[in-house]
Design a protein around this motif. Structure first.
Motif, PDB file in Angstrom:
ATOM      1  N   SER A 182      -5.408  43.327 -11.328  1.00 46.80           N
ATOM      2  CA  SER A 182      -5.763  43.063  -9.906  1.00 46.80           C
ATOM      3  C   SER A 182      -4.940  41.949  -9.308  1.00 46.80           C
ATOM      4  CB  SER A 182      -7.389  42.475 -10.187  1.00 46.80           C
ATOM      5  OG  SER A 182      -7.608  42.347  -8.721  1.00 46.80           O
ATOM      6  N   LEU A 183      -4.390  42.485  -8.478  1.00 46.00           N
ATOM      7  CA  LEU A 183      -3.390  41.387  -7.736  1.00 46.00           C
ATOM      8  C   LEU A 183      -3.839  40.875  -6.403  1.00 46.00           C
ATOM      9  CD1 LEU A 183      -0.192  43.801  -8.127  1.00 46.00           C
ATOM     10  CD2 LEU A 183      -0.734  41.962  -9.512  1.00 46.00           C
ATOM     11  N   GLN A 184      -3.998  39.752  -6.331  1.00 44.47           N
ATOM     12  CA  GLN A 184      -4.612  38.935  -5.183  1.00 44.47           C
ATOM     13  C   GLN A 184      -3.309  38.404  -4.461  1.00 44.47           C
ATOM     14  OE1 GLN A 184      -7.096  40.448  -7.182  1.00 44.47           O
ATOM     15  NE2 GLN A 184      -6.452  38.502  -8.409  1.00 44.47           N
ATOM     16  N   TYR A 206      -8.617  47.274 -24.120  1.00 54.12           N
ATOM     17  CA  TYR A 206      -8.937  47.010 -22.461  1.00 54.12           C
ATOM     18  C   TYR A 206      -8.133  45.782 -22.417  1.00 54.12           C
ATOM     19  CZ  TYR A 206     -11.267  45.575 -18.076  1.00 54.12           C
ATOM     20  OH  TYR A 206     -11.386  44.858 -16.966  1.00 54.12           O
ATOM     21  N   ARG A 207      -7.328  46.063 -21.487  1.00 52.05           N
ATOM     22  CA  ARG A 207      -6.439  44.755 -20.915  1.00 52.05           C
ATOM     23  C   ARG A 207      -6.908  44.639 -19.480  1.00 52.05           C
ATOM     24  NH1 ARG A 207      -1.482  43.423 -22.766  1.00 52.05           N
ATOM     25  NH2 ARG A 207      -0.327  44.030 -20.820  1.00 52.05           N
ATOM     26  N   HIS A 208      -7.193  43.654 -18.989  1.00 51.15           N
ATOM     27  CA  HIS A 208      -7.443  43.003 -17.703  1.00 51.15           C
ATOM     28  C   HIS A 208      -6.596  41.757 -17.374  1.00 51.15           C
ATOM     29  CE1 HIS A 208      -9.556  41.023 -14.469  1.00 51.15           C
ATOM     30  NE2 HIS A 208      -9.803  41.977 -13.870  1.00 51.15           N
ATOM     31  N   ILE A 209      -5.751  42.108 -16.172  1.00 51.78           N
ATOM     32  CA  ILE A 209      -4.828  41.404 -15.760  1.00 51.78           C
ATOM     33  C   ILE A 209      -4.983  40.643 -14.343  1.00 51.78           C
ATOM     34  CG2 ILE A 209      -2.370  40.815 -15.186  1.00 51.78           C
ATOM     35  CD1 ILE A 209      -1.882  43.060 -17.499  1.00 51.78           C
ATOM     36  N   ALA A 210      -5.334  39.498 -13.963  1.00 51.00           N
ATOM     37  CA  ALA A 210      -5.424  38.980 -12.789  1.00 51.00           C
ATOM     38  C   ALA A 210      -4.641  38.145 -12.431  1.00 51.00           C
ATOM     39  CB  ALA A 210      -7.023  38.223 -12.730  1.00 51.00           C
ATOM     40  N   ALA A 233     -10.215  43.838 -26.299  1.00 51.20           N
ATOM     41  CA  ALA A 233      -9.989  43.395 -24.815  1.00 51.20           C
ATOM     42  C   ALA A 233      -9.146  42.013 -24.910  1.00 51.20           C
ATOM     43  CB  ALA A 233     -11.270  42.914 -24.362  1.00 51.20           C
ATOM     44  N   THR A 234      -8.332  42.025 -23.979  1.00 55.02           N
ATOM     45  CA  THR A 234      -7.379  41.302 -23.623  1.00 55.02           C
ATOM     46  C   THR A 234      -7.494  40.758 -22.131  1.00 55.02           C
ATOM     47  OG1 THR A 234      -5.819  41.800 -25.324  1.00 55.02           O
ATOM     48  CG2 THR A 234      -4.930  40.377 -23.617  1.00 55.02           C
ATOM     49  N   LEU A 235      -7.800  39.537 -21.854  1.00 56.22           N
ATOM     50  CA  LEU A 235      -7.985  39.438 -20.439  1.00 56.22           C
ATOM     51  C   LEU A 235      -6.880  38.290 -20.016  1.00 56.22           C
ATOM     52  CD1 LEU A 235     -10.359  40.459 -20.590  1.00 56.22           C
ATOM     53  CD2 LEU A 235     -11.640  38.716 -19.657  1.00 56.22           C
ATOM     54  N   LEU A 236      -5.710  38.447 -19.179  1.00 59.32           N
ATOM     55  CA  LEU A 236      -4.673  37.681 -18.880  1.00 59.32           C
ATOM     56  C   LEU A 236      -4.721  37.194 -17.159  1.00 59.32           C
ATOM     57  CD1 LEU A 236      -1.843  39.739 -20.633  1.00 59.32           C
ATOM     58  CD2 LEU A 236      -3.197  37.847 -21.561  1.00 59.32           C
ATOM     59  N   GLY A 237      -4.484  36.211 -17.070  1.00 57.57           N
ATOM     60  CA  GLY A 237      -4.449  35.491 -15.705  1.00 57.57           C
ATOM     61  C   GLY A 237      -3.408  34.637 -15.466  1.00 57.57           C
ATOM     62  N   VAL A 238      -2.937  34.803 -14.183  1.00 55.87           N
ATOM     63  CA  VAL A 238      -1.883  33.946 -13.644  1.00 55.87           C
ATOM     64  C   VAL A 238      -2.150  33.700 -12.257  1.00 55.87           C
ATOM     65  CG1 VAL A 238       0.582  33.688 -13.048  1.00 55.87           C
ATOM     66  CG2 VAL A 238      -0.027  34.876 -14.954  1.00 55.87           C
ATOM     67  N   TYR A 239      -2.016  32.286 -11.794  1.00 52.11           N
ATOM     68  CA  TYR A 239      -2.444  32.054 -10.539  1.00 52.11           C
ATOM     69  C   TYR A 239      -1.472  30.798 -10.112  1.00 52.11           C
ATOM     70  CZ  TYR A 239      -5.426  28.963 -13.452  1.00 52.11           C
ATOM     71  OH  TYR A 239      -6.058  28.110 -14.256  1.00 52.11           O
ATOM     72  N   PHE A 240      -1.575  30.674  -9.032  1.00 56.04           N
ATOM     73  CA  PHE A 240      -0.660  29.676  -8.210  1.00 56.04           C
ATOM     74  C   PHE A 240      -1.202  29.005  -7.065  1.00 56.04           C
ATOM     75  CE2 PHE A 240       3.971  28.196  -8.596  1.00 56.04           C
ATOM     76  CZ  PHE A 240       3.872  27.186  -7.459  1.00 56.04           C
ATOM     77  N   ALA A 241      -1.796  27.988  -7.077  1.00 48.57           N
ATOM     78  CA  ALA A 241      -2.551  27.455  -6.042  1.00 48.57           C
ATOM     79  C   ALA A 241      -1.764  26.454  -5.065  1.00 48.57           C
ATOM     80  CB  ALA A 241      -3.908  26.838  -6.473  1.00 48.57           C
ATOM     81  N   ASP A 242      -1.673  26.755  -3.921  1.00 48.37           N
ATOM     82  CA  ASP A 242      -1.155  26.080  -2.713  1.00 48.37           C
ATOM     83  C   ASP A 242      -2.269  25.233  -2.028  1.00 48.37           C
ATOM     84  OD1 ASP A 242       1.548  26.684  -3.123  1.00 48.37           O
ATOM     85  OD2 ASP A 242       0.987  28.647  -2.152  1.00 48.37           O
ATOM     86  N   ALA A 243      -1.587  24.345  -1.176  1.00 55.97           N
ATOM     87  CA  ALA A 243      -2.449  23.256  -0.565  1.00 55.97           C
ATOM     88  C   ALA A 243      -3.550  23.959   0.110  1.00 55.97           C
ATOM     89  CB  ALA A 243      -1.537  22.648   0.694  1.00 55.97           C
ATOM     90  N   GLY A 244      -4.844  23.726   0.026  1.00 54.81           N
ATOM     91  CA  GLY A 244      -5.953  24.268   1.001  1.00 54.81           C
ATOM     92  C   GLY A 244      -6.598  25.515   0.079  1.00 54.81           C
ATOM     93  N   GLN A 245      -5.883  25.973  -0.873  1.00 52.91           N
ATOM     94  CA  GLN A 245      -6.589  27.284  -1.573  1.00 52.91           C
ATOM     95  C   GLN A 245      -7.348  26.784  -2.766  1.00 52.91           C
ATOM     96  OE1 GLN A 245      -2.831  29.378  -3.087  1.00 52.91           O
ATOM     97  NE2 GLN A 245      -3.608  31.071  -2.104  1.00 52.91           N
ATOM     98  N   HIS A 246      -8.387  27.612  -2.993  1.00 52.42           N
ATOM     99  CA  HIS A 246      -9.304  27.571  -3.990  1.00 52.42           C
ATOM    100  C   HIS A 246      -9.421  28.704  -4.968  1.00 52.42           C
ATOM    101  CE1 HIS A 246     -13.107  26.263  -6.236  1.00 52.42           C
ATOM    102  NE2 HIS A 246     -13.262  27.877  -6.312  1.00 52.42           N
ATOM    103  N   LEU A 247      -8.845  29.046  -5.920  1.00 49.91           N
ATOM    104  CA  LEU A 247      -8.466  29.962  -6.866  1.00 49.91           C
ATOM    105  C   LEU A 247      -9.322  29.871  -7.988  1.00 49.91           C
ATOM    106  CD1 LEU A 247      -4.647  30.523  -6.347  1.00 49.91           C
ATOM    107  CD2 LEU A 247      -6.639  31.352  -4.995  1.00 49.91           C
ATOM    108  N   GLU A 248     -10.505  30.664  -8.320  1.00 50.32           N
ATOM    109  CA  GLU A 248     -11.375  30.371  -9.336  1.00 50.32           C
ATOM    110  C   GLU A 248     -11.364  31.698 -10.166  1.00 50.32           C
ATOM    111  OE1 GLU A 248     -15.137  28.782  -8.145  1.00 50.32           O
ATOM    112  OE2 GLU A 248     -16.293  29.390  -9.900  1.00 50.32           O
TER     113      GLU A 248
END
Lengths: 391, 252
Positions: A182-184, A206-210, A233-248
């Protein structure tokens, strides 16, 4: 001598007063009925990090607006008849766990239904592109059904704007290998509240990648439970939060079957004033889940002042018969000594920063291992860093 | 032919109690092909000199000059100094997790040379240098200094020295924490660099034992932020016999 005077009061966390915390993660409410989930005020355990004041519109019980989203599927051969609320496998894996998910379910009369045929390997990634339009609200429910011993990769791409509740319900058949990405990549003003729930069959993988880079408020609850022993099950996540962003990102692995495995690895970088990331990783090992193995990890790299990363791992163990269970969580500042070391070898500052941040993400990126995801992701991270350097 | 020239260098650091002067007027000239040993007791400012030349932001140069072939080093950013030909082998090399040694070395080489190295030569050069430093092949795919032993870190510093071929190499207590075998391997590496590139070497050390392997042309005794005595290799022998005591006697 006691330091307690007769009128001394012990400090009580106001968050704890607001609602009675459940004794076990298993007790948290799940329901298809929106009425079971009142509008959150922000002190509830599962909403305490989320800026609910920015979500009052999206958490209202409203239908999908005309033209709020366009959804395209790259391969029509996997698109099956849409599913009504109690039709087919819909509702067997996903029961909403919060108001947003209940809204997504209740306002999706028919769910997009992707069906991977049993004993079939899909060589090409199956792409679902969801493009949201500014100022409009949508509710979505997607069911992904991977047949017994099938093998496939589904990539959900979210772009554009607007406000969205979304459910992704995944049923992984026995022995199947399914990866859901899932690409946001939303515009800066998008709101996105999602529940991704998988029921992992016997001996299935099952692999879930956010991957969350865009959006103003993005909250994705990724959950796994098992429909038999031996699931992985493997759950992987990568996120990059900039000014003003809320990533949960919240993950919940419900080890409800024996000899199941789970691995959760989430890594995030933050830069800019009021950039905020949240990771809450819950793992429940039930009494019947003997011989299971689980490990969850979250690391955050804070690149600038003014950013905040919350990281909460929870491990609940109801049996002594486990093969392994552990968790790790850390949040660190960007280390200027690393920068000095690289610069002292002639590497210019911008490139040195890029190396350090790429290095930080390197292990989770190598675990993702999907070239179609990894290459654009590294470029996107480089672009985020370059944009941050301009400020 | 290159010349590193340090003139009346004063450097201070910020402490809880305000600014504290560490270097109090250092004068030093190092030319290509020369090896200068800087010896001194702990706290005399040897490492401060090394890091000040490299441009670590913790150290404030309050007066004086540092030039390389007449160019103002102090006006350069850290990476510009390295590209100008300065190299600092650090006493405590920093871990950069997830960045492989091979990627790091290639990136640094490209930055220093201004162009990417020719792949075939580059791979051969790395293999040769690593073999000479008794580093096994798997090393190149590990994260930079990540989980390295003390000896591995120092070998990795000398590997960079060999590959980046600077005009001036500053070795900050490269000998500390090394056993005799590792000390010999590391010293051989430095000598190879000296022979093949004619680099100037500024060897900072607390002990004399590394000077058995790397022969200095000049020895400077560093005390209380400045050079207290200078001489040839015989000065090192005298220090080995007498220690630093005669420099530390309080004077009126």
């Amino acid at each position: 001598m006691s330091l307690l005077t007769p009128d001394a009061k012990t400090h009580v966390d106001p968050a704890a007063q607001a609602s009675v915390p459940e004794k076990s993660r298993a007790e948290r409410k799940t329901s298809f009925d929106v009425a079971d989930f009142p509008l959150p005020h922000g002190r509830e355990e599962d909403w305490r990090f989320t800026p609910v004041d920015r979500l009052t519109g999206l958490l209202a019980d409203e239908p999908t607006a005309d033209g709020a989203v366009t959804v395209e599927v790259s391969d029509q051969s996997v698109v099956a008849e849409p599913l009504a609320a109690d039709e087919g496998v819909r509702g067997t894996a996903l029961v909403p766990g919060d108001r947003a998910s209940a809204l997504a379910h209740a306002n999706s009369a028919k769910a997009l239904h992707l069906k991977l045929d049993a004993e079939t390997e899909y060589d090409e990634p199956l792409r679902v592109t969801v493009h949201g339009n500014a100022g409009k609200r949508s509710n979505g429910h997607v069911v992904i059904e991977a047949g017994v011993h099938s093998k496939g990769l589904v990539i959900l791409e979210h772009t554009g704007s607007g406000e969205h509740t979304a459910n992704v319900e995944v049923v992984v058949g026995d022995g199947a290998h399914l990866t859901v990405v899932s690409l946001q990549q939303w515009d800066d003003d998008a709101l996105h509240l999602a529940q991704h729930e998988a029921l992992v069959g016997r001996d299935a993988t099952y692999r879930h990648i956010a991957v969350t880079l865009g959006g103003k408020v993005v909250r994705i609850n990724s959950n796994v439970k098992y429909d038999g022993p031996g699931g992985d099950a493997t759950l992987l996540g990568v996120y990059f939060a900039d000014a003003g962003q809320h990533l949960e990102h919240r993950t919940f692995i419900d080890h409800n079957a024996a000899r199941t495995k789970s691995l959760v690895t989430y890594k995030g970088a933050l830069q800019g004033e009021s950039a905020h990331s949240v990771w809450v990783g819950d793992v429940l090992i039930r009494a019947e889940a003997e011989g299971i193995e689980t490990y969850e990890l979250n690391r955050n790299l804070v690149l600038t002042d003014g950013a905040r990363a919350d990281s909460v791992p929870n491990l609940e163990i109801e049996t002594g018969e486990i093969a392994g269970a552990g968790h790790a969580s850390s949040t660190g500042r960007f280390d200027d000594e690393q920068l000095f070391y690289l610069q002292a070898r002639g590497i210019p500052e911008g490139e040195a920063r890029r190396l350090v941040v790429r290095g930080f993400f390197a292990d989770v990126i190598s675990k993702i291992g999907v070239p179609a995801v990894v290459e654009p992701l590294m470029e996107a991270i480089d672009a985020e860093l370059a944009a941050g350097a301009q400020v | 032919m290159s010349t590193l020239e340090i003139r009346d260098l004063h450097v201070s650091v910020d402490t809880d109690k305000g600014s504290k002067e560490i270097l109090k007027g250092v004068n030093l000239t190092v030319k290509s092909g020369e090896t200068h040993a800087i010896m001194g007791p702990n706290g005399s400012g040897k490492s401060t000199l090394a890091y000040s030349i490299a441009g670590h932001p913790k150290y404030n140069v309050t007066s004086g000059t540092v030039t390389l072939d007449g160019e103002d080093v102090l006006a350069m950013k850290v990476d510009e100094r390295a590209r100008a030909g300065l190299f600092l082998a650090m006493q405590y090399p920093v871990e950069v997790p997830g960045v492989t040694v091979s990627n790091f070395l290639r990136t640094a080489k490209t930055a220093v040379d201004g162009e990417a190295p020719k792949l075939r030569h580059w791979v051969k050069d790395i293999k040769q240098s690593m073999a000479a430093l008794r580093m096994d092949d798997g090393f190149a795919e590990r994260g930079v200094n990540e989980g390295f032993s003390g000896g591995e870190k120092k070998r990795h510093e000398i590997l960079q020295l060999e590959l980046l071929k600077p005009k001036m190499a500053i070795l900050d207590e490269t000998d500390s924490g090394l056993d005799v075998d590792a000390l010999r391997v590391v010293s051989e590496g430095v000598n190879r660099v000296k022979d093949s590139t004619d680099a100037g070497v500024l060897l900072i050390t607390h002990y004399t034992r590394i000077l058995r392997y790397i022969k200095p042309d000049h020895v400077h005794v560093f005390v209380n932020g400045r050079v207290a005595e200078e001489g040839g290799p015989e000065l090192a022998d005298r220090l080995e016999a007498e220690g630093y005591d005669r420099f530390l006697t309080p004077t009126a």
